[in-house]
Enzyme design. Structure first.
Site, PDB file in Angstrom:
ATOM      1  N   HIS A 241       0.811  -1.221   0.000  1.00 11.50           N
ATOM      2  CA  HIS A 241       0.000   0.000   0.000  1.00 11.50           C
ATOM      3  C   HIS A 241       0.844   1.270   0.000  1.00 11.50           C
ATOM      4  CE1 HIS A 241       0.377  -0.086   4.530  1.00 11.50           C
ATOM      5  NE2 HIS A 241       0.385   1.228   4.346  1.00 11.50           N
TER       6      HIS A 241
ATOM      7  N   ASP B 128       0.247  -7.622   1.684  1.00 10.08           N
ATOM      8  CA  ASP B 128       0.681  -6.224   1.723  1.00 10.08           C
ATOM      9  C   ASP B 128       2.208  -6.110   1.750  1.00 10.08           C
ATOM     10  OD1 ASP B 128       0.374  -3.534   1.599  1.00 10.08           O
ATOM     11  OD2 ASP B 128      -0.307  -3.249   3.649  1.00 10.08           O
TER      12      ASP B 128
ATOM     13  N   GLY C  22       3.248   6.576   8.250  1.00  8.81           N
ATOM     14  CA  GLY C  22       4.593   6.741   7.715  1.00  8.81           C
ATOM     15  C   GLY C  22       5.533   5.623   8.119  1.00  8.81           C
ATOM     16  N   ASN C  23       5.162   4.893   9.204  1.00 10.57           N
ATOM     17  CA  ASN C  23       5.944   3.723   9.614  1.00 10.57           C
ATOM     18  C   ASN C  23       5.672   2.515   8.727  1.00 10.57           C
ATOM     19  OD1 ASN C  23       5.936   4.956  12.756  1.00 10.57           O
ATOM     20  ND2 ASN C  23       7.715   3.746  12.195  1.00 10.57           N
ATOM     21  N   SER C  24       4.599   2.565   7.923  1.00 12.86           N
ATOM     22  CA  SER C  24       4.223   1.425   7.090  1.00 12.86           C
ATOM     23  C   SER C  24       5.379   0.977   6.216  1.00 12.86           C
ATOM     24  CB  SER C  24       3.036   1.799   6.198  1.00 12.86           C
ATOM     25  OG  SER C  24       1.865   1.925   6.939  1.00 12.86           O
TER      26      SER C  24
ATOM     27  N   GLY D 158      -8.071 -26.133  -3.895  1.00  6.99           N
ATOM     28  CA  GLY D 158      -9.347 -26.236  -4.606  1.00  6.99           C
ATOM     29  C   GLY D 158     -10.505 -26.675  -3.742  1.00  6.99           C
ATOM     30  N   VAL D 159     -10.624 -26.089  -2.546  1.00  8.57           N
ATOM     31  CA  VAL D 159     -11.758 -26.384  -1.673  1.00  8.57           C
ATOM     32  C   VAL D 159     -12.285 -25.084  -1.069  1.00  8.57           C
ATOM     33  CG1 VAL D 159     -11.039 -28.713  -1.028  1.00  8.57           C
ATOM     34  CG2 VAL D 159     -10.244 -26.763   0.323  1.00  8.57           C
TER      35      VAL D 159
ATOM     36  N   ILE E  37     -14.045 -23.906   2.541  1.00 10.40           N
ATOM     37  CA  ILE E  37     -14.046 -24.476   3.890  1.00 10.40           C
ATOM     38  C   ILE E  37     -14.780 -23.572   4.868  1.00 10.40           C
ATOM     39  CG2 ILE E  37     -11.930 -25.832   3.626  1.00 10.40           C
ATOM     40  CD1 ILE E  37     -10.379 -23.505   4.809  1.00 10.40           C
TER      41      ILE E  37
END
Length: 496
Positions: free
Chosen positions: A125, A155, A229-231, A287-288, A290
């Site tokens: 992001h 992310d 800003g720490n992201s 392919g399930v 759940i």
């Protein structure tokens, strides 16, 4: 005199008694227990007198990231335009004059993991839709960077900087996030509010947090101060290894309130490796579809405890169908890893090597059945339309008639709003400042326990109560609110 001393010397040998074996064993076990306790205490690391040496070592590898993109202003009102101008144009069927598209800049953090290749890790992001990416080192050196690949599901993004002549990068290592324990000291470094390299310290508050940010949520929660800003910045252990990527915070105010979330390094490792090699992720696919195994379902299926992932449907010609899995099977183990709860299975499958045949244990008709499944590739299945979009139960809703945004109460909400385990009701997530609930003083974090004197457990319960009240031509809805002042009844006006 000499003779007497010789006699005294001989006397202890002559009078020596046999050692009691039971007492000797007890003394030995006591000493061994003390030794083990001392070793355990030595392994439990206390807080250092200062984080200065660690910060000095790590700061050069943490970078600031600046991105630029063109933002279209179409359909937006220019700032500062009085309302009467808006009315003037609307009455004449016209539109407000629109400003030209503008260049927007955003800031984030990242860290170098390979100094030779110039690899920098950050959040997806932070660089999403960026037309230009710049990496700023600790000494304010600016480097252009290109995006090698990104993964919205976790992310995580990987950049590569254009190394200038004479510029040397400092790198840090990805550690083992599975080794980190609740209560361990951690250090976060990043670029809060664009201020530049800032160091904060705290502890690991919780593990395995699911904040519904994506299908593989397994966040580390920390009280180390993390702000806007720490992201993309790193979360370090006391050995200087990256054990998390700071990604999200809970904050009603926009600043740190001591609840930050980091992507564990062990989840990020596979993603980063794929992005570096392929430019995209290559996740395992079974392919399930759940669902959780509740206590009632477990009892009906003959399971001794509520565990595993219950298969509700199997994709045609997918890996699960080819392996012989059926609707109604409960997956207990996948690739020799226990599936203790439903949400663990997608992560285990995703981290499994594509094309690998792995053992699977399922519970079927009262007994364990052992199967073998060849793992497919999720990205290929998604491209071919073989993967159904996951359908999550709606856990939040906006009730416009009350001016409230509501959410279902779960562990994440209890942690977010510091609510006790015994709390019940529907959580208020947001209050419209101009709505009827705001007039009555309702606040985010409070609980709606009853609506129209009936207990509510979900946002939909409140919406149904509103619908019935309006149908009965009531002008207000009686709510029982649980807040800081305790329980109180509030009659909230209904807006049509």
């Amino acid at each position: 005199m000499v003779k007497r001393m010789n006699q005294v010397k001989r006397r202890p040998h002559a009078q020596a008694k046999a050692v009691n074996p039971a007492l000797w064993i007890m003394a030995t076990l006591t000493a061994l227990g003390l030794l083990i306790a001392m070793m355990a205490q030595s392994q439990a690391r206390s807080a250092p007198e200062s984080f200065a040496d660690l910060a000095e070592k790590l700061l050069p590898a943490v970078v600031n990231i600046s991105t630029t993109q063109t933002v279209s202003a179409h359909g937006q009102m220019p700032e500062g335009v009085p309302d009467f101008f808006r009315d003037f144009f609307e009455r004449r069927g016209g539109q407000m004059p629109q400003p030209n598209p503008r260049r927007a800049t955003s800031l984030g953090s990242g860290f170098v993991i390979d100094a030779e290749k110039g690899y920098v890790v950050t959040n997806n992001h932070v660089i999403k839709d960026a037309e230009e990416i710049k990496v700023i080192l600790q000494d304010n050196t600016e480097l252009n960077a290109k995006l090698l690949g990104s993964d919205p599901k976790t992310d995580v993004a990987l950049l590569q900087v254009d190394l200038k002549k004479g510029v040397k990068l400092s790198a840090v290592k990805l550690g083992d996030s599975d080794e980190i324990r609740v209560g361990d000291w951690v250090v976060a470094i990043g670029n809060p509010f664009g201020l530049g390299g800032s160091v904060t310290a705290g502890i690991v508050s919780a593990r395995g947090r699911n904040i519904q940010a994506g299908p593989y949520d397994d966040f580390i929660q920390t009280d180390a101060a993390i702000n806007k800003g720490n992201s993309g910045g790193p979360l370090f252990d006391l050995d200087g290894n990256v054990i998390g990527i700071n990604t999200a915070i809970y904050s009603p105010s926009g600043g740190s309130v001591g609840i930050g979330f980091s992507v564990p390094s062990n989840i990020a490792k596979n993603v980063i490796a794929d992005l570096a090699e392929y430019g995209h992720t290559r996740r395992g696919w079974l392919g399930v579809r759940i669902q959780n195994v509740s206590a009632e379902i477990a009892e009906s299926l003959g399971l001794t405890e509520a565990t595993g992932a219950l298969i509700t449907s199997v994709a045609d010609d997918g890996p699960a169908q080819k392996a012989g899995m059926e609707k109604g099977d409960v997956i207990l183990k996948f690739n020799n890893k226990d599936v203790s709860e439903m949400r663990k299975l997608p992560r285990i499958v995703a981290e499994t090597e594509v094309g690998k045949s792995v053992p699977v244990e399922v519970w079927r008709k009262g007994k364990i059945v052992k199967l073998k499944a060849k793992v497919g590739e999720l990205e290929v299945a998604e491209k071919n339309g073989d993967v159904e979009k996951p359908k999550f139960a709606k856990t939040s809703a906006t009730v416009e008639e009350l001016g409230l945004s509501l959410g279902s109460l779960n562990d994440e909400m209890r942690a977010r709003f510091n609510l006790p385990e015994e709390a019940n009701g529907v959580i208020i997530l947001d209050v419209d400042n101009e709505g009827p609930a705001a007039e009555k003083g309702l606040r985010a974090g409070e609980l709606i326990v009853e609506a129209s004197q009936k207990e509510v457990a979900s946002p939909d319960d409140v919406k149904q109560a509103v619908k019935k009240a309006m149908k009965d031509d009531q002008k207000s809805l009686l709510l029982l609110i649980d807040g800081e002042e305790g329980l109180r009844f509030v009659a909230v006006k209904l807006e049509k």
